[in-house]
Scaffold this active site. Structure first.
Site, PDB file in Angstrom:
ATOM      1  N   GLU A 224       6.896  33.981  14.478  1.00 31.20           N
ATOM      2  CA  GLU A 224       7.540  35.281  14.687  1.00 31.20           C
ATOM      3  C   GLU A 224       7.550  36.148  13.428  1.00 31.20           C
ATOM      4  OE1 GLU A 224      11.327  34.320  16.430  1.00 31.20           O
ATOM      5  OE2 GLU A 224      10.438  33.872  18.379  1.00 31.20           O
ATOM      6  N   GLU A 300       6.372  30.371  23.471  1.00 32.40           N
ATOM      7  CA  GLU A 300       7.803  30.074  23.445  1.00 32.40           C
ATOM      8  C   GLU A 300       8.447  30.915  24.525  1.00 32.40           C
ATOM      9  OE1 GLU A 300       9.830  29.957  19.642  1.00 32.40           O
ATOM     10  OE2 GLU A 300      11.661  30.731  20.583  1.00 32.40           O
TER      11      GLU A 300
END
Length: 706
Positions: A224, A300
């Protein structure tokens, strides 16, 4: 109640009327919907084939809530199915799992990984420990310092081996969340020397093979975080130089942009990246990503709370990530909720296992919703193109192995029971409906399908992953669908709802706990039940016996890591029960070689994880300059008591912290050092140990009475 089978091979007009009356019966009086499936001959219907993924319009004489669909492998097939997975890491989510006693630990692993038993996962994704806070804790790096290498720290190696033991075909993914500080050279990212960082990641892959015989299939960049094109190219080069050409790169475990644009503009990036991985895509994909012709994964997703809503959300996105977004793999964060209650995202996992001291664990809906797909389709199968949204809400996907096998997964999850706290889901409508499938191509010759069924939604929801009687077919079949149902119809006959004996009853953390850390050859680097929140605490063996302290627990970081989350400036590891109020903590402590250093024990510590910087409680400190302090916070800004302790570096001291009601006192080597009244402090919280900064410090003979 099992569905009734109605054979309709020779129905006349009266028979058809009776058939549709049965189909449209209202729900039964006991609150459980009456479900039916039945065989239908294709010749009975005057239907026109619809577009790919679209329902075929029924004949005008059919009821308006009936729609028909084609299952056909004769046209070009859809994308390659890459599998369903779970994520361990990115939060130290599996921390307590390793502490479970046998046989309960193996039972939990069976439910996660064993084929044709439980979730039967195809993919295990693990965090590459980087010493930093990653949501619910830290995980140790294989290289704390430059030149330091140890491929036995942490528990991810063990977990990957256990997964492979059960399923040798499971795919393994590694992804860094944080990095050790020495890679940063003072920067907040690991790209000061991109070649060195790439070699650090490559060393983890090589270590997995050399020390654990594990082949890593995919590697990520940095969870991320903004992707660096130059680093991705260097990583690919270094992988190839080490004969790791088969290790595929996933980028960038974040948003669709900018990685999709990079692929379209830079041929070297196009050649370097194999999979576009995104987080929480809400089942939708950008066109720029589709144009790359790369595999597209939700790497995810869901943040599954393992109850009926979480199971419902999981059921919906396992289908609709492909239907809406052409995503061919979905990976759950997290694999198992195996961390202390009151940490962030409690019960967020496919399975809950948070009590190793009792052996209790809970297997709930998401395990069995996963099984609806994983037990009946394998990576390498292909999606059919003639599936998609159902006309009256819900979705259907179908897959084939190209050898005549067929698996169809249908979900009718309502908006109410398919929510996720990380993904906003716009309102949508699902209604009861009758659907008819017409089989063409290879499937036209099928005569029977196995049927697996789950009912979610409003409690009680005890109809999860039931095997129903096989469905006999003759070119077509129909189903009556109610809300919040999942069906798997398949030619695969090996499906199983595995089971182990009922786990032990739940119990709180022991109120009398001690650990002297006298473990000379532990399979894990961390002591049981300690959950590091900043810093890394590992078993340590002193070269000299040090007056009975040969084996200790040591905080081993001397430099702040490159954080992903919010590491505190102090190191801290928590243990015990967040509900503890009155507590006595005894621990031997040893400060090492820094005159600005210090060490503490603490009780009623109230905040963990990414909020650890603002944790409050009762913290009893001694410092290398000979002073002591009592603070109500980890940051040492709210000081209650200070004074002289006489403590020095490189000496062992016994600290005692006793908290009762609204008062507390502290002792140093059986001498009362301070007493204090507690005001405006947390009323409860964990016990903890730690150091004043990123510095070496040792702990021994830890004892709690609560």
């Amino acid at each position: 109640m099992f569905p009734c089978k109605i054979w309709a091979n020779c129905l006349q007009a009266e028979g058809w009327l009776l058939l549709w009356l049965l189909v449209l019966l209202p729900p039964s009086a006991n609150g459980s919907f009456l479900r039916r499936y039945f065989a239908l001959p294709a010749s009975r219907f005057n239907l026109t084939p619809g577009r790919s993924g679209q329902p075929i319009e029924p004949a005008p004489t059919r009821p308006h809530k009936t729609a028909s669909y084609i299952l056909d492998d004769a046209p070009e097939l859809g994308r390659l199915f890459d599998g369903i997975g779970g994520m361990s890491g990115g939060g130290a989510a599996s921390r307590l799992l390793v502490n479970y006693p046998e046989p309960h630990r193996s039972e939990i692993l069976d439910y996660l990984f064993k084929p044709n038993f439980g979730a039967s996962l195809h993919i295990l994704k693990v965090g590459i420990g980087g010493d930093g806070q990653t949501t619910d804790g830290t995980e140790p790096s294989h290289m704390h310092y430059k030149g330091d290498e140890n491929y036995f720290r942490g528990y991810e190696w063990w977990l990957m081996k256990e997964a492979k033991k059960r399923n040798p075909n499971i795919k393994l993914i590694g992804l860094p969340w944080s990095f050790p500080g020495w890679l940063g050279s003072g920067r907040s990212d690991p790209y000061a020397n991109m070649t060195m960082t790439a070699l650090y990641v490559v060393s983890w892959i090589l270590g997995a093979k050399k020390h654990h015989n594990l082949d890593i299939d995919y590697i990520g960049i940095w969870n991320e975080k903004e992707p660096y094109k130059t680093y991705i190219k260097i990583l690919r080069e270094k992988l190839n130089e080490k004969d790791l050409n088969g290790v595929k790169i996933i980028a960038n475990d974040d948003h669709w942009d900018p990685i999709s644009n990079y692929l379209g503009l830079d041929p070297r990036i196009q050649n370097a990246i194999d999979v576009i991985g995104v987080h929480y895509p809400g089942t939708h994909t950008l066109q720029d990503a589709l144009k790359t012709n790369k595999a597209i994964w939700s790497t995810e997703d869901c943040s599954i709370f393992n109850h009926e809503d979480g199971g419902g959300f999981w059921a919906r996105i396992l289908n609709q990530n492909y239907v809406n977004g052409q995503m061919t793999s979905t990976i759950a964060w997290n694999l198992v909720s195996s961390y202390y209650p009151q940490l962030l995202f409690e019960r967020d996992g496919l399975l809950t296992a948070k009590e190793p001291w009792s052996g209790h664990y809970a297997v709930e809906a998401p395990i069995w919703i996963t099984a609806h797909t994983t037990q009946f389709a394998q990576p390498g199968w292909r999606y059919l193109k003639t599936v998609g949204h159902l006309f009256n809400g819900g979705s259907c996907v179908a897959l084939t192995d190209g050898l005549g096998n067929l698996t169809v997964i249908i979900e009718t999850m309502s908006h109410q029971y398919s929510q996720c706290h990380k993904t906003n889901v716009s309102f949508y409508q699902v209604s009861e409906q009758v659907i008819t499938f017409f089989l063409q191509g290879t499937f036209k010759e099928l005569t029977m399908l196995q049927v697996w069924y789950s009912k979610l939604g409003k409690k009680p929801w005890n109809e999860i992953f039931q095997q129903l009687p096989p469905l006999k077919i003759n070119g077509a079949f129909s189903l009556r669908l109610d809300l919040d149902e999942v069906y798997t119809l398949t030619t695969i006959t090996t499906g199983q709802k595995g089971s182990h004996p009922t786990p032990p009853e739940s119990r709180p953390f022991p109120s009398n706990f001690e650990d002297n850390f006298n473990v000379g050859n532990s399979p894990f680097s961390a002591a049981p039940h300690f959950a590091d929140q900043t810093g890394v605490f590992e078993y340590f063996t002193n070269d000299q016996n040090m007056a009975g302290h040969g084996f200790t627990l040591r905080q081993v970081l001397n430099q702040r890591p490159i954080s992903w989350g919010e590491d505190a400036d102090q190191t801290i590891s928590i243990i015990g029960d967040h509900n503890w109020r009155d507590i006595k903590i005894t621990c031997d402590v040893y400060m090492e070689a820094t005159m600005t250093g210090g060490i503490f024990i603490a009780g009623r510590v109230n905040k963990p994880g990414s909020f650890i910087q603002s944790a409050q409680g009762v913290f009893f400190w001694i410092f290398a300059n000979g002073s002591y302090a009592v603070t109500s916070d980890l940051e040492t800004k709210m000081v209650m008591k200070t004074g002289s302790s006489g403590a020095k570096l490189e000496n062992w001291y016994t600290l005692i912290l006793n908290i009762r009601d609204s008062s507390a006192y502290g002792m140093l080597n059986n001498r009362v050092l301070w007493k204090a009244q507690l005001k405006h402090l947390p009323r409860n919280g964990w016990a903890a140990i730690g150091t004043h900064s990123f510095e070496f410090g040792q702990f021994d003979n830890f004892h709690i009475q609560a």
